[in-house]
Design an enzyme around this catalytic site. Structure first.
Site, PDB file in Angstrom:
ATOM      1  N   ASP A   1     -28.711   5.048  45.491  1.00 54.89           N
ATOM      2  CA  ASP A   1     -27.404   5.735  45.953  1.00 54.89           C
ATOM      3  C   ASP A   1     -26.778   5.298  44.608  1.00 54.89           C
ATOM      4  O   ASP A   1     -25.858   4.016  44.944  1.00 54.89           O
ATOM      5  CB  ASP A   1     -26.961   5.321  46.887  1.00 54.89           C
ATOM      6  CG  ASP A   1     -25.657   5.603  47.519  1.00 54.89           C
ATOM      7  OD1 ASP A   1     -25.138   6.148  46.508  1.00 54.89           O
ATOM      8  OD2 ASP A   1     -25.280   5.889  48.765  1.00 54.89           O
TER       9      ASP A   1
ATOM     10  N   THR B   1     -22.628  10.313  44.441  1.00 55.72           N
ATOM     11  CA  THR B   1     -20.985  11.240  44.647  1.00 55.72           C
ATOM     12  C   THR B   1     -20.629  12.221  43.478  1.00 55.72           C
ATOM     13  O   THR B   1     -21.170  11.181  42.338  1.00 55.72           O
ATOM     14  CB  THR B   1     -19.699  11.109  45.887  1.00 55.72           C
ATOM     15  OG1 THR B   1     -19.958   9.791  44.991  1.00 55.72           O
ATOM     16  CG2 THR B   1     -20.055  10.729  46.557  1.00 55.72           C
TER      17      THR B   1
ATOM     18  N   ARG C   1     -15.464  17.240  45.399  1.00 50.85           N
ATOM     19  CA  ARG C   1     -15.824  15.981  46.221  1.00 50.85           C
ATOM     20  C   ARG C   1     -17.186  17.009  46.562  1.00 50.85           C
ATOM     21  O   ARG C   1     -16.645  18.238  46.996  1.00 50.85           O
ATOM     22  CB  ARG C   1     -14.437  16.392  47.230  1.00 50.85           C
ATOM     23  CG  ARG C   1     -14.983  15.507  48.060  1.00 50.85           C
ATOM     24  CD  ARG C   1     -13.449  15.823  48.807  1.00 50.85           C
ATOM     25  NE  ARG C   1     -13.130  14.547  48.578  1.00 50.85           N
ATOM     26  CZ  ARG C   1     -12.952  13.278  48.062  1.00 50.85           C
ATOM     27  NH1 ARG C   1     -14.095  13.077  49.510  1.00 50.85           N
ATOM     28  NH2 ARG C   1     -12.476  12.205  47.279  1.00 50.85           N
TER      29      ARG C   1
HETATM   30  C1  LIG Z   1     -23.163   3.721  47.896  1.00 48.12           C
HETATM   31  C2  LIG Z   1     -22.109   5.227  48.052  1.00 48.12           C
HETATM   32  N1  LIG Z   1     -22.575   6.341  49.095  1.00 48.12           N
HETATM   33  C3  LIG Z   1     -22.748   6.884  50.015  1.00 48.12           C
HETATM   34  C4  LIG Z   1     -21.128   7.429  50.063  1.00 48.12           C
HETATM   35  C5  LIG Z   1     -20.661   8.491  50.373  1.00 48.12           C
HETATM   36  O1  LIG Z   1     -19.882   9.964  50.230  1.00 48.12           O
HETATM   37  P1  LIG Z   1     -19.393  10.465  50.443  1.00 48.12           P
HETATM   38  O2  LIG Z   1     -17.894   9.758  51.654  1.00 48.12           O
HETATM   39  O3  LIG Z   1     -18.694  11.833  50.091  1.00 48.12           O
HETATM   40  O4  LIG Z   1     -19.885  11.142  52.047  1.00 48.12           O
HETATM   41  C6  LIG Z   1     -20.095   6.875  49.168  1.00 48.12           C
HETATM   42  C7  LIG Z   1     -18.989   6.593  49.741  1.00 48.12           C
HETATM   43  O5  LIG Z   1     -18.301   6.226  49.117  1.00 48.12           O
HETATM   44  C8  LIG Z   1     -20.686   5.694  48.730  1.00 48.12           C
HETATM   45  O6  LIG Z   1     -19.632   4.115  48.354  1.00 48.12           O
END
Ligand SMILES: Cc1ncc(COP(=O)(O)O)c(C=O)c1O
Length: 410
Positions: free
Chosen positions: A197, A223, A232
């Protein structure tokens, strides 16, 4: 009440806040006007459930070309061969992207190994209040209690003991580089999928200032609104053989019609990320974070892991007379926006944690460099060390407004 003028005036106030302050929340950034133009386009009117050339609605001849281009560019920015990798550009958010990957690769109740939230992991990495912790059986790895660094031997030990079907790496509040090759070795040793991620560090990876999870991970989620400077939303890139399962998990698994206006904006941000300027800016983002870290350390502010290798810093407030929340609020009063955050092994509660998370992507997008980082570092240190000094915050707010005028956005 005229609701439309109220909405308009609130939007204008928010834009002014973003212009007149220092945006230092590391997950925030300023998207370009070209990204906004695509997001605000009539593509928003179109229903296009399905995927390019496999839609449930007619009239998608241009949308198909756009989404295909977005998928191609998603692979291109990471220099990936479309024969080996597949991109899905439809996820509405990073959380949804992670959900889709878990759904595609696992069954509910399966075991996942993720990073402990308190050590920097994300809610979707197994928090008990999140779908991930409710639907899957999570175990966790942390950081070394002394160095606050990932300890790959320890991760291998936990993996061997827990035998997860999937390991998720990547973080929301980790200031150091992640060794994806080492994670892949651990995953392989227990026969688990590796999911990276890279929500926070995607832009840094494209810019060549952080190691890439390719070709090590089976699937990578990110993201598009953080270091990538796009709209976004999120995307998933996975090994070609997993593509069909990932696509099915996104639609019809968890989403309906894609936001094609946002997908066009993602394509814009990928195209902008191919420009040499993007690479230079990512380099500067890390340089700025390091400069900020050294200025803070020299001025008595303690940092988790003693500094940073990426775009974010984690201030340890325990030796100051304030909590992380108080610190973030004091900084906000002066026009510096950050967020209160847990620090590893935090003795305090998640609602009032001991840390402050801050970063440099948005300031760097504005064009701020070394000189500004030193000045901002001094302001932050002064504010945190003198919580009772309201006059100081008022003075800094004024000086800060002058500084922001030299770095206009929009
Ligand atoms: C490591 C990580 N994964 C996933 C997300 C989730 O993204 P979203 O806020 O678009 O759901 C974030 C958001 O800050 C994040 O830092």
């Amino acid at each position: 009440m005229n609701y439309l003028s109220k909405i308009n005036s609130l939007i204008k106030s928010e834009v002014k806040r973003q212009k007149d302050s220092l945006v230092m929340i590391p997950s925030e950034n300023y998207a370009s006007p070209a990204v906004f133009a695509a997001m605000g386009s009539a593509l928003s009117n179109k229903y296009s459930e399905g995927y390019p050339h496999k839609r449930y609605y007619t009239g998608n001849q241009y949308i198909d070309q756009l989404e295909s281009l977005a998928r191609d560019l998603a692979l291109k920015i990471f220099k990936l061969n479309p024969k080996d990798w597949h991109a899905n550009v439809q996820p509405h958010s990073g959380s949804g992207a992670n959900m889709a990957v878990y759904m595609a690769l696992l069954n509910p109740g399966d075991k996942i190994l993720g990073m402990d939230l308190g050590a920097g992991g994300h809610l979707t990495h197994g928090s008990r209040v999140n779908f991930s912790g409710k639907l899957y059986k999570f175990s966790y790895y942390s950081v070394n209690p002394k160095t606050h660094l990932l300890d790959y031997k320890e991760i291998a030990r936990v993996a061997k003991k827990e035998k997860p079907r999937l390991i998720v790496c990547g973080a929301t509040a980790y200031t150091q580089k992640i060794d994806f090759a080492k994670f892949a070795k651990v995953a392989k040793s227990v026969g688990a999928y590796l999911v990276a991620d890279i929500a926070h560090i995607a832009g840094l990876i494209v810019g060549g200032v952080h190691p890439s999870p390719f070709p090590y991970a089976d699937a990578v989620t990110m993201t598009t609104h953080k270091t990538l400077r796009g709209p976004r939303g999120a995307i998933i890139i996975c090994k070609e053989k997993l593509g069909s399962d990932i696509d099915k998990a996104v639609f019809p698994g968890i989403q309906g019609g894609p936001l094609e206006n946002v997908i066009a904006a993602k394509a814009v941000c990928f195209a902008q990320a191919l420009a040499p300027k993007f690479k230079q800016d990512q380099k500067q983002t890390v340089k700025n974070a390091k400069l900020l870290a050294s200025t803070l350390s020299r001025n008595g502010i303690k940092l988790i892991a003693d500094g940073t290798e990426n775009h974010l810093l984690l201030v340890d407030c325990r030796n100051l007379q304030i909590s992380g929340k108080e610190g973030a609020n004091l900084l906000a009063e002066a026009g510096i926006y950050t967020n209160a955050n847990m620090i590893p092994f935090d003795p305090a509660t998640p609602l009032n944690p001991s840390g402050i998370r801050l970063g440099t992507p948005a300031l760097t997008t504005r064009g701020m460099k070394d000189k500004e980082m030193k000045l901002i570092g001094l302001w932050i240190a002064e504010i945190l060390k003198q919580p009772k000094n309201k006059k100081l915050r008022t003075r800094i707010k004024k000086e800060l407004k002058e500084l922001t005028r030299k770095f206009p956005i929009y």
